[in-house]
Design an enzyme around this catalytic site. Structure first.
Site, PDB file in Angstrom:
ATOM      1  N   GLY A 291     -32.115  56.318  67.465  1.00 32.05           N
ATOM      2  CA  GLY A 291     -31.067  55.925  68.413  1.00 32.05           C
ATOM      3  C   GLY A 291     -31.337  56.523  69.776  1.00 32.05           C
ATOM      4  O   GLY A 291     -32.447  56.997  70.036  1.00 32.05           O
ATOM      5  N   ASN A 292     -30.365  56.488  70.655  1.00 28.15           N
ATOM      6  CA  ASN A 292     -30.511  57.178  71.936  1.00 28.15           C
ATOM      7  C   ASN A 292     -29.148  57.696  72.379  1.00 28.15           C
ATOM      8  O   ASN A 292     -28.144  57.474  71.695  1.00 28.15           O
ATOM      9  CB  ASN A 292     -31.151  56.261  72.979  1.00 28.15           C
ATOM     10  CG  ASN A 292     -30.315  55.024  73.232  1.00 28.15           C
ATOM     11  OD1 ASN A 292     -29.190  55.109  73.718  1.00 28.15           O
ATOM     12  ND2 ASN A 292     -30.849  53.862  72.858  1.00 28.15           N
ATOM     13  N   ARG A 293     -29.115  58.374  73.519  1.00 32.88           N
ATOM     14  CA  ARG A 293     -27.909  59.111  73.883  1.00 32.88           C
ATOM     15  C   ARG A 293     -26.856  58.288  74.626  1.00 32.88           C
ATOM     16  O   ARG A 293     -25.863  58.807  75.096  1.00 32.88           O
ATOM     17  CB  ARG A 293     -28.303  60.344  74.695  1.00 32.88           C
ATOM     18  CG  ARG A 293     -28.935  61.422  73.822  1.00 32.88           C
ATOM     19  CD  ARG A 293     -29.632  62.475  74.656  1.00 32.88           C
ATOM     20  NE  ARG A 293     -28.777  62.986  75.700  1.00 32.88           N
ATOM     21  CZ  ARG A 293     -29.210  63.467  76.856  1.00 32.88           C
ATOM     22  NH1 ARG A 293     -30.493  63.495  77.111  1.00 32.88           N
ATOM     23  NH2 ARG A 293     -28.361  63.899  77.757  1.00 32.88           N
TER      24      ARG A 293
END
Ligand code: C5P
Length: 371
Positions: free
Chosen positions: A171-173
Site C-alpha cells: 500500500g502507500n501512505r
C-alpha cells in the site's frame, strides 16, 4: 413532523426546543387558506429532513404528496438535504438504495447515516449523521456558488492495496484527504460527483456518490464503469504502479529453511489517467504528481503523455505537504503556465483546482492556469 415522527417525540417537545411552530397537518384546523405549503416552500433558504425514514424517502422519490412534509417537498424552491436514519437492513434494501440514487440524480443532497449500534440492537449503517455533520451540510447548502451545477465530475482518491496474500498487501501512505476535499467542494459547487476511493476511513461528503475499491485493477474497472458522459475527471488517487504477479491464496509462511531473502515478482498496473486521457477524455482532465526533483519538467512530461489539462504537483519533502497532512503546498503545471502556491489547507487547494476546472469548462481554448 410526520405522523410517524410524533410516535418518537411530541409536537410540544419540538416546538419548545425550536421555539417555532410545528407543522404537522396537511389541512390544519383554523387555517385560512389551503396553500400554506406553497408559501412555506418559497420561504426557506434550505430544507433538511432529519431523520428521514425509508418511507418518507420512498414517498419523495415517487413524488407523492400525501402528508404535510411530502407536500412541502414537492413544492420546494430551495435546496433539499436528506439525512436518512433507519435500520441497517432497510437502509441496504435495494428499493431504498434506488430511491436515494433517484433523489441524488435530482440534486437532493444525501447526508449518509453513520455506522454503529442501532435502536433495534443491530450493528451497521443507519444512525442519523452527527449533528455537526448536519450543520456543516446546511451551511454549505446555503452559500453555494453553484458554478459547477449540472456538471458530472469524477474524483479518484486514496491509496490502493495490492494483495500479496490473504493478510498482507502493498500500500502507500495516502489517506484520501485531498480527493475527499475535492469531492466535497465539487458537490458544494453544484456538481454531480462520483468519488472512487481506495481504502480510506474518511466519511463520505454530503451529496457525493462513493464507490469503494481496493486494488488498482478494481479502481480501473470502477473508472471505466463511470467514464461515459463525464465533464471532468480529477485523479487524486495514489494508485500503485506495481502489483504482485499473483496473490497467494494462502498466507505465505516462513519456515526454518526459508532463505534470508525472498523475491516478490511485480507487474505494472493499468495507468487509469492515461486510459481516460486517450480513450474517454472528459472535457477537463486533472492529474496529481508527487515529485522530489525536476518538478515542473516531470509534471509537463506527464501532462503531455497522459493528455491532461492540469497537473497538480506536490513535493513530500516540503513541510505540511502531501500524504496525511491537512495542508498541501502545490504547484499547478499546465501546457503554458506554472503557478506555485503557498502552503494552504486541502480545502483551499480543492477550490483552486475547481476554479481552474470551471474556467476551462467555460473557455476550453485556454491552456493557462489563470490563477
Ligand atoms: O505517472 P504518475 O503515477 O506520477 O502519475 C500520477 C497521476 O496518474 C495521478 O493523477 C494518479 O492518480 C494517476 N495514476 C493513475 N493510474 C496509475 C498511476 C497513476 O490514474 N496506475
Amino acid at each position: 413532523m410526520t405522523e410517524s415522527a410524533s410516535h418518537f417525540i411530541t409536537e410540544l417537545t419540538l416546538a419548545t426546543l425550536s421555539r417555532a411552530p410545528v407543522v404537522r397537518e396537511m389541512f390544519p384546523e383554523g387555517a385560512s387558506r389551503g396553500t400554506w405549503h406553497i408559501d412555506l416552500a418559497g420561504w426557506g433558504d434550505v430544507m433538511i429532513i432529519a431523520p428521514a425514514s425509508a418511507n418518507t424517502i420512498a414517498k419523495i422519490a415517487c413524488g407523492l404528496a400525501d402528508n404535510a412534509l411530502t407536500a412541502l417537498v414537492l413544492a420546494l424552491r430551495c435546496p433539499l438535504l436528506v439525512a436518512p436514519a433507519m435500520d441497517v437492513d432497510m437502509y441496504r434494501h435495494p428499493a431504498t438504495r434506488r430511491n436515494l440514487e433517484l433523489l441524488e440524480e435530482r440534486n437532493v443532497r444525501i447526508i449518509p447515516p453513520e455506522a454503529g449500534e442501532l435502536a433495534s440492537g443491530l450493528e451497521g449503517e443507519g444512525r442519523l449523521a452527527d449533528l455537526q455533520v448536519l450543520l456543516d451540510a446546511i451551511g454549505r447548502a446555503m452559500d453555494v456558488e453553484a458554478d459547477l451545477a449540472g456538471k458530472s465530475i469524477l474524483v479518484t482518491a486514496g491509496p490502493t492495496y495490492e494483495d500479496i496474500d490473504p493478510v498482507r498487501y502493498l500500500g502507500n501512505r495516502s489517506t484520501g484527504k485531498m480527493g475527499f476535499a475535492l469531492a466535497a467542494a465539487a458537490a458544494r459547487r453544484g456538481a454531480r460527483v462520483t468519488l472512487i476511493t481506495g481504502p480510506s476511513s474518511i466519511s463520505t461528503p454530503p451529496g457525493v456518490k462513493r464507490v469503494d475499491v481496493r486494488s488498482a485493477e478494481e479502481m480501473f474497472e470502477a473508472v471505466k464503469a463511470a467514464a461515459d458522459g463525464l465533464d471532468v475527471a480529477i485523479m487524486a488517487a495514489a494508485v500503485a504502479d506495481f502489483t504482485p504477479v499473483e496473490a497467494s491464496p494462502h498466507k505465505l509462511k516462513k519456515s526454518p529453511d526459508t532463505k534470508k531473502t525472498v523475491t516478490l515478482q511485480l507487474r505494472r498496473t493499468p495507468d487509469i489517467l492515461s486510459w481516460l486521457g486517450k480513450r474517454k477524455r472528459p472535457r477537463v482532465l486533472v492529474g496529481f504528481a508527487v515529485e522530489t526533483k525536476d518538478m515542473v519538467d516531470e509534471a509537463r512530461r506527464k501532462l503531455r503523455e497522459k493528455n491532461a489539462d492540469l497537473f497538480v504537483v506536490n513535493n513530500p519533502l516540503e513541510e505540511g505537504s502531501a500524504f496525511a497532512a491537512d495542508t498541501n503546498k502545490v504547484t499547478f503545471v499546465t501546457e503554458d503556465e506554472v503557478k506555485e502556491f503557498e502552503r494552504q489547507s486541502k480545502d483551499r487547494v480543492a477550490d483552486h483546482i475547481l476554479d481552474f476546472v470551471a474556467r476551462k469548462l467555460e473557455k476550453p481554448e485556454n491552456t493557462g492556469t489563470w490563477v
